[in-house]
Design an enzyme around this catalytic site. Structure first.
Site, short mmCIF file in Angstrom:
data_model
loop_
_atom_site.label_atom_id
_atom_site.label_comp_id
_atom_site.label_asym_id
_atom_site.label_seq_id
_atom_site.Cartn_x
_atom_site.Cartn_y
_atom_site.Cartn_z
N CYS A 53 0.84 -1.19 0.00
CA CYS A 53 0.00 0.00 0.00
C CYS A 53 0.88 1.25 0.00
O CYS A 53 2.09 1.16 0.19
CB CYS A 53 -0.88 0.04 1.24
SG CYS A 53 -1.83 -1.46 1.56
N TYR A 92 -9.59 -3.90 15.53
CA TYR A 92 -8.49 -3.27 16.27
C TYR A 92 -8.53 -1.75 16.27
O TYR A 92 -7.63 -1.10 16.79
CB TYR A 92 -7.15 -3.75 15.69
CG TYR A 92 -7.08 -3.59 14.19
CD1 TYR A 92 -6.70 -2.39 13.61
CD2 TYR A 92 -7.43 -4.64 13.35
CE1 TYR A 92 -6.67 -2.23 12.24
CE2 TYR A 92 -7.40 -4.50 11.97
CZ TYR A 92 -7.01 -3.29 11.42
OH TYR A 92 -6.99 -3.15 10.07
N ASN A 103 -3.94 2.30 -10.32
CA ASN A 103 -2.79 2.06 -11.18
C ASN A 103 -2.48 3.38 -11.87
O ASN A 103 -3.40 4.16 -12.17
CB ASN A 103 -3.09 1.03 -12.28
CG ASN A 103 -3.23 -0.38 -11.75
OD1 ASN A 103 -2.71 -0.71 -10.69
ND2 ASN A 103 -3.93 -1.22 -12.50
N HIS A 147 -4.02 -1.82 -8.60
CA HIS A 147 -3.32 -2.80 -7.78
C HIS A 147 -2.52 -2.21 -6.62
O HIS A 147 -1.83 -2.95 -5.90
CB HIS A 147 -2.38 -3.63 -8.67
CG HIS A 147 -3.09 -4.49 -9.65
ND1 HIS A 147 -3.52 -4.01 -10.88
CD2 HIS A 147 -3.50 -5.78 -9.59
CE1 HIS A 147 -4.14 -4.97 -11.54
NE2 HIS A 147 -4.13 -6.06 -10.78
N GLU A 185 2.97 -5.44 5.14
CA GLU A 185 3.06 -6.27 6.34
C GLU A 185 3.99 -7.46 6.12
O GLU A 185 4.02 -8.04 5.03
CB GLU A 185 1.68 -6.81 6.75
CG GLU A 185 0.61 -5.75 6.94
CD GLU A 185 -0.23 -5.54 5.69
OE1 GLU A 185 -1.35 -5.01 5.82
OE2 GLU A 185 0.23 -5.92 4.59
#
Length: 229
Positions: A53, A92, A103, A147, A185
Site C-alpha cells: 500500500c 483493532y 494504477n 493494484h 506487512e
C-alpha cells in the site's frame, strides 16, 4: 534507533515499523514512495508477503480529493442497497484508513514489479506536487480499480489513530521528506499469522535495516513536543 530510521528514510531506504502489542502486532516494511524501485516491490512481496500500500498524509489526500473507502461505500449504498452495512468497524480500531485502489495510466496490468513501482513513485510525486501548492488532476494520472491501495492518514496522526499508516507518515514528516510511504506487512509462512516481532527484528539486523516500534516513535515525538499534524 529513531535517528537511524530517520537517516534511512532521508536516503530513500527501508525501515521496519512495528505498531503495538495491543493493536495489530505487525511489522511493516516501509519505504519512501518517491524512491521505490522494482527491486523494492519484489522485496516487499517476497520478504514481506502482505498487501503493498501507499500511506499518504491527510492534507495531501484532501488536496488530491481522495476519500476514505468507507465514505465511497456509504455514498454508493444510496444506489446499491446491497452495499449498505459493508463499512464496518475493524476489530483493532474505530475505522480503516483505506482509500482508493489505483494504477498509474502508464502501467499495463498494474501488478508487475515494474508497474507497481511506477504507480507508487507517481503517487509520491502527486503528493509532493500538491503539498508545494500545485494543482494536480489525480483522475488524469491514475485509474481505478488498480493494484496499489492508497491509505489516508488521520488528520492528527498519532494523536488520533495509532496505525501503520500514521506511524509511517509521522516518520516521513520527522525525516522532512514527502509524506508518502509504501508499506507492506511481514507475514509468517510457518504459522500463517503476522511475523513475530522477534523474527522481524532478526531480519532487520541481518539486512542492516532500522527497526522501530510505535511506542518508541510516539515517545520520541512527545519528547520533542512535536505533533506533526
Amino acid at each position: 534507533m529513531i535517528e537511524e530510521a530517520v537517516k534511512s528514510f532521508r536516503k530513500g531506504k527501508p525501515v521496519l515499523i512495528y505498531d503495538y502489542d495491543d493493536r495489530e502486532g505487525e511489522t511493516d516494511i516501509a519505504i519512501p514512495a518517491l524512491n521505490v524501485k522494482p527491486k523494492d516491490v519484489a522485496m516487499m512481496r517476497i520478504d514481506g508477503g502482505g498487501l503493498i500500500c501507499v500511506a499518504i498524509s491527510y492534507e495531501a489526500a484532501e488536496k488530491l480529493g481522495l476519500p476514505f473507502m468507507h465514505e465511497v461505500l456509504e455514498a454508493a449504498s444510496s444506489k446499491f442497497a446491497s452495499l449498505k452495512g459493508f463499512a464496518k468497524k475493524v476489530p483493532y480500531d474505530s475505522r480503516s484508513s483505506f482509500s482508493l485502489w489505483v494504477n498509474h495510466v502508464d502501467t499495463y496490468t498494474g501488478i508487475t514489479d515494474l508497474d507497481r513501482s511506477l504507480t507508487i513513485r507517481k503517487i509520491g510525486e502527486a503528493v509532493e506536487r500538491v503539498l508545494r501548492g500545485e494543482k494536480f488532476d489525480f483522475a488524469k494520472e491514475f485509474r481505478s480499480p488498480g493494484h496499489v491501495a492508497l491509505l489516508k492518514a488521520a488528520e492528527r496522526l498519532l494523536e488520533e489513530r495509532r496505525g501503520q499508516t500514521e506511524l509511517s507518515v509521522a516518520l516521513a514528516k520527522l525525516a522532512g521528506i514527502t509524506p508518502a510511504v509504501a508499506i507492506c506487512e511481514m507475514l509468517d509462512e510457518e504459522t500463517g499469522k503476522a511475523l513475530p516481532k522477534e523474527k522481524a527484528m532478526e531480519y532487520a539486523e541481518e539486512n542492516g535495516i532500522p527497526f522501530v516500534e510505535g511506542k518508541e516513535l510516539e515517545n520520541y515525538l512527545k519528547e520533542l513536543n512535536l505533533a506533526l499534524k
